[in-house]
Design an enzyme around this catalytic site. Structure first.
Site, PDB file in Angstrom:
ATOM      1  CE  LYS A 115      -0.897  -6.268  13.000  1.00  0.00           C
ATOM      2  NZ  LYS A 115       0.434  -6.467  13.585  1.00  0.00           N
ATOM      3  CG  HIS A 160      -4.562  -1.572   7.873  1.00  0.00           C
ATOM      4  ND1 HIS A 160      -3.962  -2.394   6.960  1.00  0.00           N
ATOM      5  CD2 HIS A 160      -3.617  -0.695   8.273  1.00  0.00           C
ATOM      6  CE1 HIS A 160      -2.706  -2.022   6.812  1.00  0.00           C
ATOM      7  NE2 HIS A 160      -2.473  -0.988   7.589  1.00  0.00           N
ATOM      8  CE  LYS A 206      -0.305   1.236   4.744  1.00  0.00           C
ATOM      9  NZ  LYS A 206      -0.952   1.687   5.901  1.00  0.00           N
TER      10      LYS A 206
END
Lengths: 299, 513
Positions: B209, B267, B175
């Site tokens: 994650k 996100h 990004k």
């Protein structure tokens, strides 16, 4: 925090645990399993150190059980540790006298509700782990043939008594070798026609590797006995040439496959805690291990 | 699609039951553009070292640096070693480094210099032969998007985008994926002209994650949450990403971009999609993408942008016991900047499951503390057989998924206060992933780089998702850009009053995370 209880029983230990947890300020429990370590005065220090390190990856209630003399009156001493430095909690039980043959009765009330139970014998293990009273409490039973006085005989005994849920740490030690061999095959993609393992005589991991390769590849794998405690070299013959993985000095191996120059790859010797962590990542039966040891019994 | 051969299913030594054997990437190389950047030094090179240390890189692995610097192969190797040593999560092993070092190469040149590209081409051919990378290479563009066109077109011109035989070539981009819909489409056109969509890996490190992946496990592996996961029971959802730090050294990048483009576009909207989507038929990339896209395509910005959005800048204040500068006083920020450091928006998802359930997204720098979480707030019980005084302290039930730090899940519900006749108060039930456990779990970049090398795409957003996210955000940012002034909030607090007013208008209030 640490609490010592003398001449005690399991319900007093359980109550002390709850109190200790409240006093350390965190009544929440995030432990995922109970790990019972059956040991003696000699193995207890190393075994509990490994189990405590393990709690970092798998927060656990670790119950160390030291079996003392079988004669005399039944007696139970306990040492509890909660919080400080690690997640999880640990209980060290010292049993003696007539309680020793009934050790499981002291452990049963201390198991975490519903969570899986693992029992580990860091030293010599019972010949039939799942029939053992302590082993019967557990879903997973870990033995270590290499820690037994006669490793091969010990491996053969646990192979004969294999019940889903059993594994031996010599199988865990083998994982890096198996990973390299599988990666080598990924590159070569040509049927294997034979193989040679070079290892010291009586190496249980070598025996398991031979059985695994034979069962997966359907070829005969021969042994070349050498003066070494470890597996030194494995060669698989294929139509395109030989796959050869040879242990070097510093935690590495030379990896040669046909069509590419030989390379150095990591082959670390792992600590007891790392081995346990790998084993506890899955708490169901290891079918591949089962097939491997069952082939061993037939052979 | 990943073929059976790539998954190793035709390898007799692999067995789906044999979960001890790690997924090791096949022979390949990574060409790193932008080797001296922060990302490469702090995240990528350490992640590559950690993967090697965990034995997850193939024996034939190569790392090629491409940059204008003249530090040569030795200099690059030294830079990489220093970066790996400083940033590695796993213990330092000289032997691991030696193995990596055998495959380290450096190509010097600027991006428009054809001889440098020729040299890169030769280097790759040499590695294929000597190191055994077998023609498989990933090009990691850790460079500003302005340089994409020249790099991508040179890759094509020199035949590097095309792999020989059944080898693969992949391109990895970071990004920002553009700064609005139009620029995102342009960027995609440039890349798509040279690489097919399945070879383009867009990195949103949040999706790597463990705790974000746990959202999938939490929702779809359990039977007890899904029945209440809809507008019958859920009142609203709050997704928060708060940082306690200011913009630090990122002034050059941050000013003109702002919180919404920097964080919400990627996100937060990805988190929202994972929380709101229907159950995918499987967890493969295509099924996941279909479900996420349905949510992104049906998420609507509010009609009255002035009433249901808020943006602001932090001003000088005391944050966590220290006096800190305001945004306009930060080094490198123009005094008349109107870039937002805080953004809060309301979105409505027009599906049967979520009709009437607003999703509040907020993000900011210099807020009360560092936290990322998703809070699902439930409706009150339809009838309470208590005196109204008994339940005065009873709030709404909430389920909070904490993404970072202190990863875990909290359930908030009412319980009787002991000793009273019947007084009910909120209590928390907490599940934590355990303190050290989390430190030992892999970094997001390790997982993502490994997935690129394995060709396993579920965790990478495709360009459709990127463009849908811009479609949601564009009208909001356009509205903000028309405003002459921007709200402010003192550093170290939980955001501007306008954000509190915005949610209060709906009869709700922000959780204090």
């Amino acid at each position: 925090m640490q609490v010592t209880l003398e001449h005690t029983n399991s319900s007093a230990i359980a109550a002390a645990l709850v109190r200790a947890r409240h006093q350390s300020g965190s009544p929440a429990m995030d432990m995922v399993l109970t790990l019972i370590v059956v040991c003696d005065d000699e193995t207890v220090t190393d075994a509990l150190a490994a189990a405590t390190t393990l709690s970092r990856e798998h927060p656990a209630r670790v119950i160390g059980v030291i079996l003392g003399k079988r004669t005399g009156a039944a007696d139970l001493h306990a040492k509890i540790r909660v919080g400080s430095e690690t997640s999880g909690e640990s209980i060290l039980l010292r049993l003696s006298g007539r309680l020793v043959p009934h050790a499981e009765s002291a452990v049963l009330p201390l198991l975490l509700p519903d969570s899986p139970v693992v029992v580990w014998w860091p030293g010599p293990a019972p010949t039939d782990p799942s029939a053992d009273a302590m082993g019967a409490l557990a879903n997973r039973r870990l033995t270590d043939a290499e820690a037994a006085p006669r490793p091969l005989r010990s491996l053969q005994a646990s192979a004969k008594a294999y019940t889903p849920g059993d594994t031996d740490l010599s199988w865990t030690r083998l994982t890096p070798w198996r990973a390299l061999l599988a990666a080598a095959y990924d590159q070569v993609r040509s049927p294997v026609t034979g193989g040679v393992i070079e290892a010291g005589p009586g190496n249980p991991a070598g025996v398991l590797l031979e059985s695994w390769l034979e069962s997966r590849l359907g070829v005969h794998v021969s042994w070349k006995k050498i003066e070494s405690e470890k597996i030194q070299r494995v060669v698989l013959t294929t139509a395109r040439g030989d796959i050869c993985i040879e242990r070097d000095a510093d935690d590495s191996a030379t990896f040669s496959v046909p069509g590419a120059a030989p390379r150095t790859v990591p082959l670390p010797t792992r600590t007891l805690a790392e081995l346990l962590a790998e084993d506890l990542r899955r708490l169901d039966a290891d079918e591949v291990y089962g097939a491997t040891v069952q082939r061993l019994v037939k052979a | 699609m990943t073929s059976a051969a790539e998954l190793g299913l035709d390898n007799p030594l692999r067995d789906p039951q044999d979960r001890r054997l790690p997924r090791i990437a096949g022979p390949c190389g990574v060409v790193l553009f932008g080797v001296t950047g922060d990302l490469a030094r702090k995240k990528l090179i350490p992640a590559i070292y950690d993967l090697a240390n965990r034995g997850l890189l193939p024996p034939g692995f190569a790392l090629i640096g491409f940059a204008r610097h003249d530090f040569g192969e030795q200099g690059f190797a030294q830079l990489a070693k220093k970066a790996a040593k400083a940033g590695a999560r796993t213990p330092w092993r000289e032997s691991t480094w030696k193995q990596l070092f055998a495959g380290v190469r450096f190509v010097e040149g600027s991006f428009d210099d054809d001889t440098a590209w020729e040299k890169l081409s030769h280097t790759l051919a040499e590695l294929d032969e000597k190191q055994g990378t077998q023609g498989n290479h990933a090009f990691y563009l850790s460079i500003p998007p302005g340089l994409f066109p020249v790099v991508v077109s040179k890759l094509k011109q020199h035949g590097l985008a095309q792999a020989p035989g059944d080898a693969w070539r992949r391109v990895v981009i970071e990004k920002p994926f553009g700064h609005d819909l139009e620029s995102a489409q342009q960027l995609n056109e440039i890349v798509a002209e040279v690489f097919p969509p399945e070879s383009v890996f867009r990195i949103d490190h949040y999706l790597g994650k463990e705790t974000v992946q746990n959202i999938l496990a939490f929702r779809f592996a359990n039977g007890m949450f899904e029945p209440v996961w809809n507008s019958h029971y859920v009142d609203h959802v709050q997704i928060t990403m708060a940082e306690d730090i200011g913009i630090g050294t990122r002034a050059g990048y941050y000013d003109g971009i702002g919180a919404a483009r920097d964080v919400i576009q990627n996100h937060l909207l990805q988190l929202m999609a994972l929380v709101a989507m229907e159950e995918p038929v499987s967890l493969n990339a295509a099924s996941l993408r279909i479900e996420k896209q349905k949510i992104l395509a049906n998420a609507r910005p509010p009609q009255r942008l002035d009433l249901h959005t808020s943006h602001a800048q932090y001003t000088t204040g005391w944050a966590g016991g220290e006096e800190v500068a305001g945004y306009l006083e930060e080094e490198g920020i123009p005094a008349d900047s109107t870039t937002e450091t805080y953004a809060a928006i309301r979105l409505d998802i027009e599906t049967r499951r979520w009709a009437g359930v607003p999703f509040y997204l907020r993000v900011g720098k210099r807020l009360g503390r560092r936290v990322t979480e998703v809070a699902v707030v439930f409706k009150r019980a339809p009838h309470l057989p208590f005196q109204s005084t008994d339940v005065e302290e009873l709030g709404q039930n909430a389920l909070v998924m904490r993404i970072q730090p202190d990863e875990g899940v909290t359930l908030r519900f009412g319980a009787k206060v002991p000793g009273t006749v019947m007084e009910i108060r909120d209590v928390n039930m907490d599940f934590a992933y355990g303190g050290t456990f989390v430190e030992d779990s892999p970094e997001a970049y390790e997982r993502l780089i490994l997935d690129v090398l394995l060709g396993d795409p579920p965790l990478f957003p495709q360009h459709e998702e990127v463009e849908l996210a811009w479609e949601i955000l564009d009208p909001i940012i356009r509205h903000w850009s028309r405003k002459k002034s921007i709200d402010t909030y003192p550093a170290g607090t939980w955001g501007p009053q306008s954000a509190d007013a915005m949610i209060a208008r709906d009869g709700r209030r922000w959780r204090r995370p």
